[in-house]
Each structure stands twice: as C-alpha cells, then as structure tokens.
Design an enzyme around this catalytic site. Sequence first.
Site, PDB file in Angstrom:
ATOM      1  N   TYR A  50       3.839   6.391   3.950  1.00 58.21           N
ATOM      2  CA  TYR A  50       2.633   5.779   4.494  1.00 58.21           C
ATOM      3  C   TYR A  50       1.529   6.808   4.634  1.00 58.21           C
ATOM      4  CZ  TYR A  50       6.165   2.356   5.967  1.00 58.21           C
ATOM      5  OH  TYR A  50       7.207   1.460   5.998  1.00 58.21           O
ATOM      6  N   LYS A  84       9.365   3.113  -0.309  1.00 59.64           N
ATOM      7  CA  LYS A  84       8.913   1.945   0.431  1.00 59.64           C
ATOM      8  C   LYS A  84       7.463   2.177   0.822  1.00 59.64           C
ATOM      9  CE  LYS A  84       9.714  -0.671   4.657  1.00 59.64           C
ATOM     10  NZ  LYS A  84       9.914  -0.458   6.099  1.00 59.64           N
TER      11      LYS A  84
END
Lengths: 299, 299, 299, 299, 299
Positions: A175, A206
């Site tokens: 992220y 992810k």
Amino acid sequence: MTARFHVPADVPDGERLTYLTNIDRATQGSGRLMLMAGDQKVEHLNNDFIGDDVAEDDGDPEHLFRIASQARIGLFATQLGLIARYGPDYATIPYLVKLNAKTNLIPTAAGDPLSRQWHEVSQIVRLRDSSGLNILGVGYTIYPGSQHESVMLAEAARIIFEAHQHGMLAVIWAYPRGQQITDEHDPHLIAGVAGLVACLGADFAKVNAPRGEAGVLREAVRAAGRTGVVCAGGGETTAEGFLERLHTQIHAAGIAGSATGRNIHQRSLDEAIRLCNAISALSVEDATLEQALQIYRGH
Amino acid sequence: MTARFHVPADVPDGERLTYLTNIDRATQGSGRLMLMAGDQKVEHLNNDFIGDDVAEDDGDPEHLFRIASQARIGLFATQLGLIARYGPDYATIPYLVKLNAKTNLIPTAAGDPLSRQWHEVSQIVRLRDSSGLNILGVGYTIYPGSQHESVMLAEAARIIFEAHQHGMLAVIWAYPRGQQITDEHDPHLIAGVAGLVACLGADFAKVNAPRGEAGVLREAVRAAGRTGVVCAGGGETTAEGFLERLHTQIHAAGIAGSATGRNIHQRSLDEAIRLCNAISALSVEDATLEQALQIYRGH
Amino acid sequence: MTARFHVPADVPDGERLTYLTNIDRATQGSGRLMLMAGDQKVEHLNNDFIGDDVAEDDGDPEHLFRIASQARIGLFATQLGLIARYGPDYATIPYLVKLNAKTNLIPTAAGDPLSRQWHEVSQIVRLRDSSGLNILGVGYTIYPGSQHESVMLAEAARIIFEAHQHGMLAVIWAYPRGQQITDEHDPHLIAGVAGLVACLGADFAKVNAPRGEAGVLREAVRAAGRTGVVCAGGGETTAEGFLERLHTQIHAAGIAGSATGRNIHQRSLDEAIRLCNAISALSVEDATLEQALQIYRGH
Amino acid sequence: MTARFHVPADVPDGERLTYLTNIDRATQGSGRLMLMAGDQKVEHLNNDFIGDDVAEDDGDPEHLFRIASQARIGLFATQLGLIARYGPDYATIPYLVKLNAKTNLIPTAAGDPLSRQWHEVSQIVRLRDSSGLNILGVGYTIYPGSQHESVMLAEAARIIFEAHQHGMLAVIWAYPRGQQITDEHDPHLIAGVAGLVACLGADFAKVNAPRGEAGVLREAVRAAGRTGVVCAGGGETTAEGFLERLHTQIHAAGIAGSATGRNIHQRSLDEAIRLCNAISALSVEDATLEQALQIYRGH
Amino acid sequence: MTARFHVPADVPDGERLTYLTNIDRATQGSGRLMLMAGDQKVEHLNNDFIGDDVAEDDGDPEHLFRIASQARIGLFATQLGLIARYGPDYATIPYLVKLNAKTNLIPTAAGDPLSRQWHEVSQIVRLRDSSGLNILGVGYTIYPGSQHESVMLAEAARIIFEAHQHGMLAVIWAYPRGQQITDEHDPHLIAGVAGLVACLGADFAKVNAPRGEAGVLREAVRAAGRTGVVCAGGGETTAEGFLERLHTQIHAAGIAGSATGRNIHQRSLDEAIRLCNAISALSVEDATLEQALQIYRGH
C-alpha cells in the site's frame, strides 16, 4: 493447473515439492488465489468487528476460524497469536501467517507508517513443523512512500527469500502510504508497487483497488509479471456489488484472485460461508457472475 | 479446571505439561488469574511507596515479597532484579518476570512512550532452570498508539512465542498511549487493544478499566476471545469499593481475573494479605461479594 | 585480457579462479563492462515501463530477460525477486543481484535518501550455489551526502568484502544526493565519489554522467584508479546520440564500459537487442562509432 | 561479614564462590563499599585533572593507579582501556570495569544524555580470565528521564544479569537527567532511581547526594532494599567537610559506603592515600569521625 | 626500544609476540610512530588530489602506494578497498586499515558528524591471514561532542579490544566536532580527547594540532599517559615549516610521532619520499631539524 506457476529459483530442490503442494492447496489447483484476510484486529483494532452493520458473530475472533474452516478458501491470513490459539481446533484451514501489523491509531498526517516484522521465518517453520498446522505461507505489509520504507522493503525481501527456502509462499500487502503520497488509489502508482513486489520476489501482491474501472488494473497485472496480483476487498459493500466488481477485475484485468476481509467476516457465519464460496467460484473455477450469485444466494 | 484453557500451538509437545502446570498454578486451578503487580518501582519510581496514605511497610521492597508469600495469589509480577535478590528467601511465590519497564519521568506530551525489553526469554529460562525459582511466565507492556509502537509489538510477539516454546505463560500489559491518543479509557479502544493482544498470542491481556460501568468491558472480553482479559486495579480506593468493582467486572463482563498493585501493597502486611485473599476468593473461587468482604475484614 | 584486472586481496586463493572467471564473463574477456541495468522497477516504479515513447513490450518484466538473454551483454543487474522468478527460464544470462533499492516516492527535499540492503551476501551465495544460476556479482547503491550516508557506506563496504570472499564481483552505484548536494552532476564531485568507491573496494563504480563534455570524466577515471568507472545511461535519448556519447566517454576519458537501462529496455525487443550489441561493440570490442551504428541499424 | 549479602539467584551455583569472594574483596569483608571512581577522563575530559586546585600529579592517568594500589580501597572503577594499559603493573588493585561513558560536550539543553555500552560482558570475562587481573565487577551509568532512557535501562539490565552469571558484581551509576528533569538532586527522585536500580538487579547503586541534610537519603536506602546505596562524592570540597558528610550519610541514613573520585585524585599521592584510608575507615570499619580525621591527617 | 611499550592486558599471551612485532615494525623500533595517512579520498573526496598546488601524480591512488613502498614510514593508513586492490603489488608496506570514514558533504552546521564502522575486525584478521599482507593494525575516527558520539565511542572501544585480541595495533583519530563544539583547536579540549582515547585503550591517538605554540600539546601528551599522541599534519604548508613544527612538537611537547597525509601525497613521488624520510628521521631517529631538512633537500 499449477503448471502455470513458475517455481522461483530461491526454492531449493529439496523444498520444491512442498512449495508446489502449498501453491496447489492455496490456489485450489487453479494458480489463482482466494485469500480470506483476517488481520484487521490489529490493523483496525475492534472497529471492523462491532457495529450496526456487523453481524453479532464477528465480535468473537473464533468467527474467523469458523468461516475459514467451513467455507471454500485458499488461504486464511492472520497473526500467529490467533493461529496458535485456535489452530489446533481448526486444523484443516490453510493458514498464512501475517508477519507484521500496526494499529490505525497514528494517522499518516502525524507520522509515516512503520510496521515491523513480529516473528522470524524460522520461528514460523518451527511452528509449522512441530504443530502439524497447515501453514502454507507468510505475509507482510509494505508501505512504499513512507519515510520508513527502507526498513520494510528490507524485511520483506528477506522474509520472501527465507519463506521460499522452506517451501512456503509469500504474499505482500503493498500500500503506497505516507505524507508524500497524495493519491493511494492512483492506478499507475498501484502498478508501480505491484512491479516492486515482483522485484521483492513475492508470489502474490495484494494491492488496493485503484480508482477507475476494473480495467485500469491491467497495468498492475502486467507490471507484476509472474507475481500474481490480487485486490483488497475494501470496506463493506453489497455482496452483489462485490462479486460483480471481482468478476470484472478477473476478466477485464486478469488479476490472480482476490483477498477479502471485512466483506466476509462482517456477515453471519452462514452468509459469510456462502459469500466465500461464491468468491472461490469466481476466483478459482471461472464461474460466471450468475453462477457465483447463485452460490451466494444459496441456490 | 484448566480444561478451559486451550494450549496454544506454539507450545511444543515436550513443554505441554509444563505449560499446563504453570497455568494451573497461576490460575489456582480456575483458569482465572489473580495477579499481584509489583512493577511500579520502575514505572512510578518511589511515588507509590511512600506518602500519607501508604503504609510504612511499603517503603521496603521486601514488603512485596512478604505479601506475595503469605497471601493467596496466582502470580507475583515484578522485575528480574528483585526476583533474583529476594527470590531465594521466598521460594514458594509463583513469579512472573516483567521484561520491560520505563519511568514516568517523560510525560506523553514530551514524547510518546517507549519501553524496551530488558532480558532475553532465554535468560529467564536459564534463571528458572538454574535457580529452581518458581518462574511461571513473563510479562511485557505495549503502548499501542505510541509512535514507537512497532518496536514494542515486535518485541511482544517474539517474547510470547519464545515463552510458549519453553512452557511459560505470557501476560501483556496493553495501554493505548501517545500524543495521538485522546482517551486512554475509551471502552471501544480498550476492546481494540485486547483483541490486538490476542493476535500477539498472549495468555492474558492486562488492560485499564474503561470509562463507564463494568459491563462495557464485555466488548473487550469478546474481542480477546480465548485470551483472558484482566483489569488493572488503578490507583488507591477503598478496599470495599475495589472488591465491589471487581465483583461486577467478573460477573457483568466475564473478565478472567484481576491484576492489582497499589491497592494491595500500599496497605500494611496484614491488611494486604487479607485483601489479596478476598480478591482471590472473587477471582478464583466464585465467592460472593459478601464472602469476599468477610475475608477482607478477617471474618 | 583480464590480465588487466588486479585480483583484490580480499579474494581468497580458493576463490581466485571463480573471481577471474566471473570478471572474464562479465567483461566478455575485455576487462570492460557492458552492464544492462534493470533495477528501475523499484527505483522508478512503473514510470519507465509505460508511456508514449516506451515500447509496449516493456510493460512486462520478462522483456528485460528476453533482451538480456538474446543480446550480447556482460551483466544484467536486477533484484533477486525477478532473477529468482525468471532466471530458471533464462539460465544463460550473466546476473548481478542488486542488493538494495528504494522508490522515488520521497523527493530529496522531503528527506535525504536511504536505501538499505535487502539480502545478505551469504543468501546470494546460497542461491547461486543451489540454483546453478549464473550469478556473477552483486550491486549496491550509495548516496554520498545523504544524512544516512553512514548506513550505506558501511553496508557497501561489507557487501564488497563478502562478495570477494566468495569470488563474486561488486559494482557500486554511486550518486551524490541529499539536501546538502546542490549539483549532482558536478564533475569534481563525481570524481570524488568514484574515488570513494575505490576505497570501498568495488570492482566497478557506476556514476552519473557529469555536466560538460565527455573528457571531464577523466578526473573520475583517474580518481578511481584500478576500480573501473562506468557511466549511467540516463534518460531516453536517440540511440545515435547515446552511442556517440559513449564512444567519446570511452575514448576521451577512458571509462571502463557502460551501464544502461532505460535506453535499452524502453525499445522493442529487436531494437533493444541491436542497441545492446552496438554498446557491447563499443565497450568491449573497441569498435568504431561507425561500426557500432551499423550494428544498431542492423547492417 | 558478607553474610549480610544475599547472593542473587542469577548467580549460578558454580559461580557462587567467585561472587562471594568478589563481594568480600570489594567490601573489604564489611558488606559496605569504598569505591574509588576514576572514570572522569571521559565524563569530564581533562577538566578534573588540571587546574589551580588540582595536584600536578593528577595530569597523568597513572596517578589513579598509584593511589589505588597504595591506599586501602574496595574497588577502583575506570574504563577498560586504562585497566588494560596500566593493570599489569598494578596487579593488586581490585578493578571494576566501567562499561559505558560519554563526554560532557553536549549540554542537556542541547540533547538528552545517551551513553552506550562499550564492551560486552563476555569480553570482560575473557580479559579477566586471560590476564589474571583482579577484575571483580562491572559498572554502567543510566540516565532515567532521558529520552534515551530505554536504551540504557535495557543495556544495564542485561549487563547485570551477565555479570552475575560470571560471578561478578555490578554497580549502577544512576543519575536522573534530561530536559524533563528539573531537579536532579530531589531526594524523592533519587530514592526513585535507587529503587529502579534494585529492580535492575545491581549490587550497588551510586546516586548523587540529594539536596538537604544527610538523613534525606534514608528514603533512597529503604527504596533500594538489599541493593546497597552509595553516594557520589561530588566536586571538590575540604577533606574534613567531605569526611564529615560521609560520616553522617552512613550513620544517619545507613548508606552502604561511598564512591569518590575527584575528591581523591585531585590531591597529591600522599594526601590522596591518606584520604582514601580515612574514607575506608568510615565506610568499612565503623571508625568515628575523629579516627577518620586522624588517619587523614597522618596521625 | 619497544621496551618503552607497555603491552596492554587485552593482548592475550599467545598474541603478545605478534603485538610486539607489530609495534616494533610500526614504530621502526623507536616506540614512536611515523604514520602516513591516506584516508582522504573518502574524507575529502577528490579535493586533496587535484589542484594547482597538487602534484599531477596525486590524482591516481597508486601514488599513495608508490610513496609508502619507497619511503621510510611506520604505517600507511587507508581503507580496506585500496589495500585489497593495490596491496598485492606493494607487499612490503606496513598497513593500517582505517575502519570508518565519511565524506565532507554534510557541513557540521547541517548535522553532527557520524562515521560508522565499515568492516568487522574479524574480517581484517581474515584478510591479514589469508593474503599475507603486512597488516599491522586498525584505525577509527571518533567525533567527541557529536550527538552521535555514543555510536562511535562504542564502536571504537570494541574495535580496539578486538584488535588487541589478535595482536594488532589500534590508532584512534580523535576530533572534537559537532554543533556544540565552538573551538576544535582548543588545547584543553584536545587534551581531553587525548585522555578519552587512552580510556578507550588505543595505542596511539591522532589529534589535531591545537591552537598556540607547540608546547600546549604537553597537556594532551600527559593526559594520554601511555597512549602515544601524534598530531595530524593539517593542510598544505611548506615542507620546511612542517618539519620545524614537528620538531618542536616532539621536543617541546613529547609527542609520540606524526601522522601526515596531504603534506606528503600532494607532492611528486620523489619529493614525497624525501619528505617522508625527513619526517621519519625526526620522529623515529631523534634527528636534528638540520639533519631532517638535509634529508628532505636530498643532501
């Protein structure tokens, strides 16, 4: 199916079979991942587990294990502490140990995020081997763009290498975040971090769903090459909306599965199981959206 | 009784009996904890040990050991230095070594709290095995929300794992604190850190009593799942008030015992022993409030 | 040819042959290096791999491996993760593992650069020996003038020593950068860091092209002594301009080869291969500019 | 006499005799300490060793060794470097190796103090065992209230444990200091840090003399329990004044001896020896003030 | 001659002969040091090696080795990288490996200096033993008064101990520097750091020449005791002026030799050799100034 998978060279010959077996189990033979994320009890404390829109069941951590053991999933990701405590009663679950975590108590404006490694990979290996638990891999979150980025990139790289050395998978939560990041959902930036995760050597990255229609994920999927890209499920939405988006992400952008947390566990056990199965159908079995919706609705 | 306890998977088979014996001793066979906290000589320096409302006895650290050896307690938690110095004369006490500590000299407004690990778990094991002292477990304090949170979460996770590897219990003191924390006694926040402690893998989480009536602790008890929640005793109050609050916490919220410091050791030896025994009666024996008050009052 | 090379004393006798073989392979027998740099997927995220002036091929990391395996190059430098994932299918490529990397998300004005070591040299050795991959050396970036300089100088020095201990080459990317650096392209400053790299013990220093005509590099080449100086290719330019500049750098300043990234991989596979071969002709074979241009143009 | 001493449980059985012998030698059989502090060459650089009121002898570090070898002292504390260099010529001196030190060049207003461990305890043990030097223990300074407190508390705790593991004594210099400390000589604060040192497990705590009459030290002596409290001698004063203050500290507050530096070594050899002997008489032999003064005056 | 030297107690018996041989070689049998400093390629980058007043030869690092191998010197100090690269061709040079270094790119006003250890002493030992190079000792720079002082004092202390454990010498460059230091050339401050180096245990302290006439160094020489004090040569001056100053420093202040860098290597090979020999004559042979000048002038 796992022929699709390229065993990385840091998996030694003696661990190759373990690695392939783990990939096969985690992807349910498809090469694509259905990951159930259950690491929010640290990341969001109790916010996700109680509230008007949250099933009563979700207040108890065992809810996560009940879902993961009864639904069709590829990996259940959570911290070692919960796995150690509940795992012996839920021995069939395929586990991924999330190796770092931080709380949400310090907003980015007050300090760039830093999340450090909790356990050595060798400790996970020891746990796996002595407990007989079904631990297939490890996970770790990086925050590219944080002023502490260098700590996390170094820990991530080493964790992935060491996991592979022992035949385990590695999934990186990636992220972009920090005071210099103005748009965490910029598709080009997300493609960049997906490529970064490939350089780290992870099996799956992810990422957050980028702004825009599902097709913008194509850049990320391409940038990551042989590292599979899976999308975080994000906050609560309707199950139907969720499945539709996932279907598009898979078919329009070619993502390698899904990683869902709140959208699963905030539902009652029965509904959560049906949603998991629907997600698995989409992610792993190439089901149509209609078929998935039927599964979710219980036929 | 300890059937209630789920032995975590990071306790190896060879240490399982030690772990169960330790739990049994620490919880006096009940699965619930009566912990006497004696770590304030670092945390509060000499503030808690002298003053108008403090018994003269309390100025001498041996007071703690006299109480712990004569009263009915589950665990006496203090730093290794005191245990090493007084332990040989108080060999029957069940000890928990508190592995980190900080002073109160830097207010949060001047800097977020950071408390580092003093000893390796392997050193505690060596001490336990060579001294024959009754060391059942280790303790550690985390400050979620501190900008140094990542240091403490990582140390805590590893300590718990290593303690379990050697059959020892782990108790985490979990206090949200830092410049970003506006209300350390928010029940929802306390529930969050209780869940976080479960993710770390501890056997017990020691939290501050939240604002509001005792029932608000239910959220924390639920969030922590199989990790027992015990409440810090807080500052001086009347013994009667203290016992009443504890009784409510146990019966209204289902907490797994108590962790009390100043409320015990600031009293004279005799009164402290009677209070300990009353707390144990409530925590461990399901005594009624009346029975506990009788024990405190010396029948 | 490699007689030109002075085997450093930190290469033990038993690794001397390995070292010389590695130098010979990396320099294609010439003592001069043609390094293809493919570490930008971290350093520049996806910026270099997509865009109007970038070949479609470049969006997929495998493009790098296709070029490196089909063109004539000395070393292909990239992160371990990509090498591990694609290496088994591209076993003939001579690899250099880049051991640190950072993103470009924090501008220097917001913080001096810090890039930490991802893997231990011993892990690279293990990978080399167990995989049979053609790993000839390691690379590392230092930022002299950063307030974090001391971390990177220490890591670099140790990496070089350890690489030599195992017969591997070491290449240092050396870029003056930080809030105190006003001109990263000052020729005298670049000469300074080239000399610094010699003190660290590297076999090659990769520096940015200094401001001014190619001859200004002479100071750097001289300062680095027996450590070869190679120039980073910099951003996109015409192939002709690029080859002309390189020809001048080699003949006017005596640099020990070239290190090129974007200028190669942003082209289509076919053109990239021809450009690589042209660069190799200049760097390694003492080709004339005309000859190199012919190679680039495909005769 | 050393019956007074409680051997801590972190001294293993096999080192118990060594520990008791060391205590016996350091306390000259009394259980009380006469420590000659010679660590100021780092702490105060050359300020204490030259000047109008300082004996010419004191400019040469050997002066410290001459005094320590000819006077009656319990421990001579200084850095390893000096002990290693002069020790072989002064083999009868009972040494304590001071394991950390900092200069006085950064005032507290410019930064909280941080003093790090120079050598591992295992290195001291190796030195002791291979050199035959009379090394009885180790020392370390902590600055409670410094923002770097956590580093020093952790190092101190581990040093003490490791020293005890090898039968050596541990003395902690404990000075509250930092931008949050407004009164370093507050008796209650000094009592607090004395208690903190007991929690660390040290055999002796060296504290600054608190403000007020000698009796205020009683709180600290009590707080430290079985850990002996000794007072730093402070700056230059008359020998008579010094002895009188020490006599009161011992008899009014029950301190466990003395730790004196400048007040000894700033005198000529002859006078320094006489003053040491007078201090030892007070600290160790229960001499009257009159007797001590006679010794100082040379009968 | 080396009878003057006191072998420190951290040199084990088995390494005593090595240590004495090293001292004897480094001091050319005199107990006094003629050290040629060649670490400026990091400390000053290329500034010292090019310019109007600098011999053309000096641009190439091999110049240093040519001088050191042909002149009479006691130790040639430089970084491991250069020693490893050129050492095999200059095997007769007595080397000292400088273990840390920093650039001059960050002015003190922008940040206090921090220079970290590049290699472990054990790596130097391995290099020495496997290469047969004439490595007699190690060097390290400390900056007392820097806010990072504690890092460097700890590294220095450990390096010296470990060097002695392997029979090697240790020389500490000691420069007070940082935002709190107002006068780096204060004689009393320099005496302080010389004493500090003695406490660290080094064999020689290299300090900057203090302000004032040469006699002011006496305080430093005295403060350092058995640790020899040598003076940095400083910037370019006339050879005559340089030799005169050195003669006075030796005879008026009793310094234990000299440590010269730029004043040597900025000259042509021939002149540099003659100057080295003149310095050696003064430092080691008790030559008169006249004799030294004759040597410098080539008779």
